[in-house]
Design a protein around this motif. Structure first.
Motif, PDB file in Angstrom:
ATOM      1  N   ILE A 100      -0.524 -28.209 -45.205  1.00 33.59           N
ATOM      2  CA  ILE A 100       0.317 -29.325 -44.767  1.00 33.59           C
ATOM      3  C   ILE A 100      -0.540 -30.510 -44.334  1.00 33.59           C
ATOM      4  CG2 ILE A 100       1.982 -30.100 -43.034  1.00 33.59           C
ATOM      5  CD1 ILE A 100       3.143 -28.271 -45.208  1.00 33.59           C
ATOM      6  N   ILE A 101      -1.601 -30.257 -43.598  1.00 32.57           N
ATOM      7  CA  ILE A 101      -2.488 -31.341 -43.153  1.00 32.57           C
ATOM      8  C   ILE A 101      -3.106 -32.041 -44.357  1.00 32.57           C
ATOM      9  CG2 ILE A 101      -4.653 -31.852 -41.945  1.00 32.57           C
ATOM     10  CD1 ILE A 101      -3.906 -29.592 -39.982  1.00 32.57           C
ATOM     11  N   ASN A 102      -3.455 -31.272 -45.376  1.00 36.36           N
ATOM     12  CA  ASN A 102      -4.020 -31.842 -46.601  1.00 36.36           C
ATOM     13  C   ASN A 102      -2.986 -32.715 -47.317  1.00 36.36           C
ATOM     14  OD1 ASN A 102      -6.337 -32.023 -48.324  1.00 36.36           O
ATOM     15  ND2 ASN A 102      -5.348 -30.646 -49.775  1.00 36.36           N
ATOM     16  N   LEU A 103      -1.754 -32.231 -47.376  1.00 31.85           N
ATOM     17  CA  LEU A 103      -0.678 -33.004 -48.004  1.00 31.85           C
ATOM     18  C   LEU A 103      -0.388 -34.276 -47.211  1.00 31.85           C
ATOM     19  CD1 LEU A 103       1.819 -30.147 -48.925  1.00 31.85           C
ATOM     20  CD2 LEU A 103       0.455 -31.498 -50.527  1.00 31.85           C
ATOM     21  N   LYS A 104      -0.480 -34.194 -45.912  1.00 33.63           N
ATOM     22  CA  LYS A 104      -0.230 -35.352 -45.058  1.00 33.63           C
ATOM     23  C   LYS A 104      -1.278 -36.441 -45.285  1.00 33.63           C
ATOM     24  CE  LYS A 104      -1.621 -35.177 -40.795  1.00 33.63           C
ATOM     25  NZ  LYS A 104      -1.775 -34.888 -39.350  1.00 33.63           N
ATOM     26  N   ASN A 105      -2.530 -36.023 -45.434  1.00 35.40           N
ATOM     27  CA  ASN A 105      -3.635 -36.982 -45.464  1.00 35.40           C
ATOM     28  C   ASN A 105      -4.054 -37.459 -46.853  1.00 35.40           C
ATOM     29  OD1 ASN A 105      -3.897 -36.880 -42.651  1.00 35.40           O
ATOM     30  ND2 ASN A 105      -5.297 -35.120 -42.744  1.00 35.40           N
ATOM     31  N   LYS A 106      -3.731 -36.707 -47.897  1.00 36.61           N
ATOM     32  CA  LYS A 106      -4.286 -37.029 -49.220  1.00 36.61           C
ATOM     33  C   LYS A 106      -3.209 -37.218 -50.290  1.00 36.61           C
ATOM     34  CE  LYS A 106      -8.644 -34.572 -48.409  1.00 36.61           C
ATOM     35  NZ  LYS A 106      -9.540 -33.483 -48.903  1.00 36.61           N
ATOM     36  N   ALA A 107      -3.178 -38.411 -50.865  1.00 35.40           N
ATOM     37  CA  ALA A 107      -2.248 -38.683 -51.967  1.00 35.40           C
ATOM     38  C   ALA A 107      -2.567 -37.798 -53.158  1.00 35.40           C
ATOM     39  CB  ALA A 107      -2.330 -40.155 -52.361  1.00 35.40           C
ATOM     40  N   SER A 108      -3.860 -37.521 -53.354  1.00 40.62           N
ATOM     41  CA  SER A 108      -4.271 -36.692 -54.496  1.00 40.62           C
ATOM     42  C   SER A 108      -3.696 -35.279 -54.377  1.00 40.62           C
ATOM     43  CB  SER A 108      -5.794 -36.629 -54.579  1.00 40.62           C
ATOM     44  OG  SER A 108      -6.364 -36.098 -53.380  1.00 40.62           O
ATOM     45  N   ALA A 109      -3.643 -34.755 -53.160  1.00 37.23           N
ATOM     46  CA  ALA A 109      -3.072 -33.423 -52.939  1.00 37.23           C
ATOM     47  C   ALA A 109      -1.574 -33.431 -53.213  1.00 37.23           C
ATOM     48  CB  ALA A 109      -3.353 -32.964 -51.512  1.00 37.23           C
ATOM     49  N   ARG A 110      -0.916 -34.496 -52.792  1.00 39.83           N
ATOM     50  CA  ARG A 110       0.531 -34.608 -53.038  1.00 39.83           C
ATOM     51  C   ARG A 110       0.812 -34.703 -54.539  1.00 39.83           C
ATOM     52  NH1 ARG A 110      -0.053 -37.971 -48.310  1.00 39.83           N
ATOM     53  NH2 ARG A 110      -0.091 -39.903 -49.539  1.00 39.83           N
ATOM     54  N   ARG A 111      -0.012 -35.475 -55.249  1.00 39.62           N
ATOM     55  CA  ARG A 111       0.172 -35.594 -56.704  1.00 39.62           C
ATOM     56  C   ARG A 111      -0.076 -34.267 -57.398  1.00 39.62           C
ATOM     57  NH1 ARG A 111      -2.421 -40.668 -55.911  1.00 39.62           N
ATOM     58  NH2 ARG A 111      -4.436 -39.718 -56.407  1.00 39.62           N
ATOM     59  N   ALA A 159       0.841 -48.897 -53.289  1.00 38.13           N
ATOM     60  CA  ALA A 159       0.783 -47.866 -52.250  1.00 38.13           C
ATOM     61  C   ALA A 159       1.587 -46.633 -52.675  1.00 38.13           C
ATOM     62  CB  ALA A 159       1.326 -48.423 -50.938  1.00 38.13           C
ATOM     63  N   ASP A 160       1.155 -45.478 -52.212  1.00 34.58           N
ATOM     64  CA  ASP A 160       1.779 -44.215 -52.600  1.00 34.58           C
ATOM     65  C   ASP A 160       3.183 -44.102 -52.004  1.00 34.58           C
ATOM     66  OD1 ASP A 160       2.301 -41.629 -53.400  1.00 34.58           O
ATOM     67  OD2 ASP A 160       1.097 -40.717 -51.804  1.00 34.58           O
ATOM     68  N   ILE A 161       4.172 -43.974 -52.860  1.00 36.25           N
ATOM     69  CA  ILE A 161       5.552 -43.838 -52.416  1.00 36.25           C
ATOM     70  C   ILE A 161       5.722 -42.617 -51.526  1.00 36.25           C
ATOM     71  CG2 ILE A 161       6.185 -42.546 -54.506  1.00 36.25           C
ATOM     72  CD1 ILE A 161       8.496 -44.904 -52.526  1.00 36.25           C
ATOM     73  N   TYR A 162       4.863 -41.605 -51.679  1.00 33.63           N
ATOM     74  CA  TYR A 162       4.999 -40.369 -50.925  1.00 33.63           C
ATOM     75  C   TYR A 162       4.134 -40.329 -49.668  1.00 33.63           C
ATOM     76  CZ  TYR A 162       7.474 -38.984 -55.113  1.00 33.63           C
ATOM     77  OH  TYR A 162       8.374 -38.938 -56.150  1.00 33.63           O
ATOM     78  N   ASN A 163       3.540 -41.466 -49.313  1.00 30.82           N
ATOM     79  CA  ASN A 163       2.845 -41.589 -48.034  1.00 30.82           C
ATOM     80  C   ASN A 163       3.870 -41.353 -46.917  1.00 30.82           C
ATOM     81  OD1 ASN A 163       2.066 -43.075 -45.557  1.00 30.82           O
ATOM     82  ND2 ASN A 163       0.281 -43.712 -46.750  1.00 30.82           N
ATOM     83  N   PRO A 164       3.535 -40.549 -45.899  1.00 29.54           N
ATOM     84  CA  PRO A 164       4.514 -40.274 -44.831  1.00 29.54           C
ATOM     85  C   PRO A 164       5.103 -41.532 -44.196  1.00 29.54           C
ATOM     86  CG  PRO A 164       2.666 -38.764 -44.646  1.00 29.54           C
ATOM     87  CD  PRO A 164       2.294 -39.770 -45.715  1.00 29.54           C
ATOM     88  N   LYS A 165       4.300 -42.586 -44.068  1.00 29.26           N
ATOM     89  CA  LYS A 165       4.804 -43.843 -43.480  1.00 29.26           C
ATOM     90  C   LYS A 165       5.847 -44.487 -44.390  1.00 29.26           C
ATOM     91  CE  LYS A 165       0.659 -44.968 -40.791  1.00 29.26           C
ATOM     92  NZ  LYS A 165      -0.058 -43.711 -41.067  1.00 29.26           N
ATOM     93  N   VAL A 166       5.626 -44.419 -45.696  1.00 29.67           N
ATOM     94  CA  VAL A 166       6.596 -44.976 -46.647  1.00 29.67           C
ATOM     95  C   VAL A 166       7.896 -44.180 -46.584  1.00 29.67           C
ATOM     96  CG1 VAL A 166       7.088 -45.482 -49.060  1.00 29.67           C
ATOM     97  CG2 VAL A 166       4.772 -45.815 -48.181  1.00 29.67           C
ATOM     98  N   ILE A 167       7.775 -42.865 -46.583  1.00 25.65           N
ATOM     99  CA  ILE A 167       8.961 -42.002 -46.545  1.00 25.65           C
ATOM    100  C   ILE A 167       9.812 -42.323 -45.324  1.00 25.65           C
ATOM    101  CG2 ILE A 167       9.792 -39.624 -46.354  1.00 25.65           C
ATOM    102  CD1 ILE A 167       8.628 -40.351 -49.095  1.00 25.65           C
ATOM    103  N   ARG A 168       9.186 -42.486 -44.154  1.00 26.83           N
ATOM    104  CA  ARG A 168       9.941 -42.816 -42.949  1.00 26.83           C
ATOM    105  C   ARG A 168      10.619 -44.176 -43.083  1.00 26.83           C
ATOM    106  NH1 ARG A 168       5.395 -40.761 -40.383  1.00 26.83           N
ATOM    107  NH2 ARG A 168       4.668 -42.820 -39.740  1.00 26.83           N
TER     108      ARG A 168
END
Length: 263
Positions: free
Chosen positions: A19-30, A149-158
């Motif tokens: 989860i921490i990796n997904l939170k911090n890295k767009a590459s992990a989310r992709r 910017a990454d649409i899936y960035n936690p700040k964007v999602i909020r």
């Protein structure tokens, strides 16, 4: 009926590290094709078939668990703070599957549509606000160049306040190609540009319409601007050179939506 399936009390837990990796890295989310959504309000907005996992902070588990229909994992307060992006976590964190969209599946020649195209927009707050505003204005889809910017960035999602689940979002390697596809389908493409020859409110917008919004500091590149059918600008008083990108996008979206007849 919801069901507690596990309890995590250590940051060394493999799920926590993921989860921490997904939170911090767009590459992990992709790579995994998922993203994180925090809070009970946004949880209620998520289509159920896109939920992969749910984590609830221990002190909220009795309260939040009543609102949850899926299995969930309880996490201690200290560990939950490491997993979340906000200063004051909202008690629930959901892992959500991403959803791909394609322009060919969205274009409808028998309908007046509205599109927003983004070139190298960098501020997560601006992006999230544009997505949220796009839903309100009845936008058919947002098309973003991959440098945006990454649409899936936690700040964007909020910032989207749940609109991310309802507004089709296309990420492209070639924004110019998407512009040409829109034009071939009868969509009039306008570029928001300080050198625009006319003001935005003087246009008719009597058919399918698209607006290109550029980088906050540099605006549109010359190559992308040249692809637009017309460059337009927003009149301003004072000594301003430009408006905030999300504000400019909102003005354009709502003007076109009004004239198209969506609102």
């Amino acid at each position: 009926m919801s069901k507690e399936i596990n309890k995590i009390t250590s940051t060394a837990n493999s799920q926590v590290k993921r989860i921490i990796n997904l939170k911090n890295k767009a590459s992990a989310r992709r790579k995994e094709g998922v993203f994180l959504a925090e809070g009970i309000k946004i949880y209620r907005e998520i289509p159920k078939d896109r939920i992969e996992a749910i984590y609830i902070e221990e002190k909220f588990s009795k309260l939040s668990g009543k609102d949850i229909d899926e299995e969930y994992t309880v996490v201690s307060e200290n560990v939950f703070k490491h997993m979340t992006d906000t200063v004051t976590p909202q008690g629930i964190l959901t892992v959500v599957r991403q959803k791909e969209s394609w322009l060919g599946n969205i274009l409808k020649k028998d309908e007046k549509q509205l599109f927003v195209l983004l070139e190298n927009l960098q501020d997560p707050g601006n992006l999230g606000t544009i997505v949220r505003t796009a839903e309100g204005a009845g936008v058919s889809a947002i098309i973003a160049e991959k440098s945006t910017a990454d649409i899936y960035n936690p700040k964007v999602i909020r910032s989207t306040m749940g609109s991310v689940f309802r507004v089709p979002y296309i990420i492209t390697d070639d924004l110019q190609k998407e512009i040409e596809e829109l034009k071939k389908s009868g969509v009039t493409v306008y570029g928001a540009h300080l050198n625009g020859k006319s003001y935005y409110d003087k246009e008719n917008y009597n058919g399918s319409t698209a607006f290109i919004i550029g980088n906050e500091a540099k605006g549109l590149t010359e190559e992308t601007a040249s692809k637009a059918d017309k460059l337009i600008k927003i009149p301003m008083c004072g000594r301003l050179e430009s408006l905030n990108a999300s504000v400019a996008a909102a003005i354009l979206m709502y003007e076109a939506s009004r004239k198209i007849g969506k609102i």
